[in-house]
Design an enzyme around this catalytic site. Structure first.
Site, short mmCIF file in Angstrom:
data_model
loop_
_atom_site.label_atom_id
_atom_site.label_comp_id
_atom_site.label_asym_id
_atom_site.label_seq_id
_atom_site.Cartn_x
_atom_site.Cartn_y
_atom_site.Cartn_z
CG ASP A 47 -8.33 -0.53 4.98
OD1 ASP A 47 -9.39 -0.03 5.40
OD2 ASP A 47 -7.25 -0.42 5.59
CG ASP B 295 -7.26 3.42 9.86
OD1 ASP B 295 -7.64 2.31 9.46
OD2 ASP B 295 -6.68 4.24 9.13
CD GLU C 123 -4.45 -1.36 2.41
OE1 GLU C 123 -3.25 -1.48 2.70
OE2 GLU C 123 -5.32 -1.00 3.23
CG ASP D 274 -8.88 4.89 5.96
OD1 ASP D 274 -9.34 3.95 6.64
OD2 ASP D 274 -7.73 4.90 5.49
CD1 TRP E 262 -2.71 1.77 0.58
CD2 TRP E 262 -1.24 2.52 2.09
NE1 TRP E 262 -3.02 3.08 0.86
CE2 TRP E 262 -2.14 3.56 1.78
CE3 TRP E 262 -0.22 2.77 3.01
CZ2 TRP E 262 -2.06 4.83 2.37
CZ3 TRP E 262 -0.13 4.03 3.59
CH2 TRP E 262 -1.05 5.04 3.27
CG HIS F 96 -8.61 2.04 2.14
ND1 HIS F 96 -7.37 1.56 1.80
CD2 HIS F 96 -8.47 2.62 3.35
CE1 HIS F 96 -6.52 1.81 2.79
NE2 HIS F 96 -7.17 2.45 3.74
CG ASP G 96 -4.78 -0.95 8.60
OD1 ASP G 96 -4.04 -0.40 9.43
OD2 ASP G 96 -4.91 -0.54 7.43
CE LYS H 153 -6.39 6.17 2.51
NZ LYS H 153 -5.53 6.19 3.69
CG HIS I 39 -5.62 -3.94 5.82
ND1 HIS I 39 -4.76 -2.92 5.52
CD2 HIS I 39 -4.85 -5.05 6.01
CE1 HIS I 39 -3.52 -3.39 5.51
NE2 HIS I 39 -3.55 -4.67 5.79
C1 RNT Z 1 -3.69 3.18 4.95
C2 RNT Z 1 -3.77 1.71 4.72
C3 RNT Z 1 -2.58 0.93 5.18
C4 RNT Z 1 -2.03 1.38 6.52
C5 RNT Z 1 -1.04 0.44 7.14
C6 RNT Z 1 -0.29 1.08 8.25
O1 RNT Z 1 -4.85 3.83 4.69
O2 RNT Z 1 -4.92 1.21 5.29
O3 RNT Z 1 -2.90 -0.42 5.17
O4 RNT Z 1 -3.06 1.60 7.44
O5 RNT Z 1 -0.22 -0.06 6.17
ZN ZN Z 2 -5.14 -0.88 5.33
#
Ligand code: RNT
Ligand code: ZN
Length: 417
Positions: free
Chosen positions: A257, A294, A223, A292, A182, A260, A324, A225, A284
């Protein structure tokens, strides 16, 4: 209610709770090392800003500052979560010492992860890996998509080094290593050339994956986004780019993810679409609040739906699940434990659904009964089965672990400067 009573209630619906418990114990879930120190790592100035469009917010005391502190925190997490833990490392968590002094990311070697290998071996864990394409002076801010050939080459070399490290982790630990690529490559404002960066990105991925590895043991992922903070207008590795890239080679898989995508899109609906074509995919699991962000994973509807889909698609051994999220506003070890336990809860909940019966109702067009049954399943005595699962893993039930966090915070985390 006792477990025996709960078991009988589920049995009446044709569900074997003991079998669900045993099945869940075989499913690895990757525990992200980066929750412990706000995604800082050990290879650059820990006070540098986090770049690449991701952010941690909060400054709760007690962040892990060294490999030893991070490993101690991970041990605390492992002691409080049921299920099969797999480690998940980022390249920026390389460990340097007098024998193996600092090298830049393009020069990383397996030996810089030997302490992690030993850590995993001692605990019987496998390990996934992520090259780190952010929070580094060579992000210009692009990495694999940079028009500057020196920059792009540096990051390709980092990617290749990461393939070698992933291969080493897989060999040493005897479990496949999911290697996720990513980057935050993208632009804040409207670009004039959208295809140039995407073509360079493709070339860079191809160059990275030209490094030799055993495709049975190392699973490279792309990955995607939609956007990041400061990178709002254009993302090189968009959903379409990553899907097409993974599709272009047999040795690369898609990683989704759930933070994303556009806010009304859900990854739970995407799993079956990917698995209609691909044998493997990766996830993720996070919780985006309005963006996003997290946040810590909860026992919420979408995480449950995600897990139900994995189970219904018979994907427990081919949908690679990783956490994640990174919350710096609450006790970080508690955040880790809460999210991991919640994912386990969602998986167990999914394994306790009468999926054949539900599918049959759908195929018969009996949407009335399907709704009634799906609603009634929500108030089944799930808590008793969950407690039995925790017990059978030798881990604390709900209500029995948070005091350990409080003690750990008082004895260990609060003493960190
Ligand atoms: C970022 C991605 C990625 C990171 C990690 C730390 O938006 O989700 O996967 O969160 O690699
Ligand atoms: Zn991620």
């Amino acid at each position: 209610m006792s477990y025996a009573e709960a078991k009988a209630k589920y049995a009446a619906l044709g569900i074997d709770t003991d079998a669900a418990i045993e099945k869940l114990k075989t499913v690895p879930v990757a525990l992200h090392c980066w929750q412990g120190d706000d995604v800082r790592g050990f290879d650059t100035d820990p006070n540098k800003p986090l770049t690449g469009g991701i952010q941690t917010t909060g400054n709760y005391p007690g962040r892990a500052r060294t490999p030893e502190e991070l490993m101690a925190d991970i041990d605390k997490v492992i002691s409080l979560v049921p299920g099969q833990v797999k480690m998940n490392l980022h390249a920026c968590y390389a460990i340097f010492d007098e024998e193996n002094p600092w090298v830049d990311r393009d020069k990383l070697e397996p030996k810089h992860f030997q302490k992690w290998v030993d850590f995993c071996k001692e605990r019987g864990l496998g390990c996934d890996f992520n090259p780190t394409f952010f929070s580094h002076p060579k992000c210009d801010p692009l990495t694999l998509a940079s028009p500057n050939e020196d920059t792009r080459k540096f990051w390709v070399e980092h990617g290749k080094a990461s393939v070698r490290i992933s291969q080493y982790l897989a060999e040493q630990l005897g479990q496949p290593c999911v290697m996720n690529i990513w980057t935050g490559d993208g632009f804040k404002d409207i670009p004039a050339d959208r295809i140039g960066p995407r073509l360079r990105y493709k070339q860079s991925f191809d160059e990275i994956l030209s490094e030799s590895f055993d495709p049975e043991m190392v699973y490279p992922c792309a990955e995607s986004k939609v956007f990041g903070i400061g990178v709002e207008s254009y993302t090189v590795g968009s959903a379409e780019w990553c899907l097409k890239y993974a599709d272009s080679r047999p040795d690369c898989i898609s990683l989704m993810d759930n933070g994303h995508y556009h806010p009304t899109e859900v990854v739970s609906d995407k799993i079956s679409a990917i698995l209609a074509y691909d044998k493997k995919m990766a996830l993720h699991v996070t919780r985006g609040v309005r963006w996003d962000s997290d946040h810590v994973v909860l026992f919420d509807d979408e995480t449950k739906e995600l897990c139900k889909e994995i189970v219904r698609c018979d994907g427990l051994d081919r949908v690679f699940i990783a956490l994640d999220y990174f919350d710096a506003s609450i006790n970080r070890v508690s955040a880790w434990v809460t999210g991991f336990r919640n994912l386990q809860k969602c998986l167990l909940f999914a394994l306790l659904q009468p999926n054949c019966e539900l599918k049959k109702l759908q195929d018969e067009g009996n949407w009335t009964k399907l709704m009634v049954l799906q609603e009634e399943l929500k108030t089944m005595p799930f808590g008793e089965v969950w407690d039995a699962y925790c017990e059978s893993c030798g881990k604390p039930a709900d209500g029995q672990w948070f005091q350990e966090i409080e003690a750990y915070e008082a004895d260990v985390q609060s003493k960190r400067g």
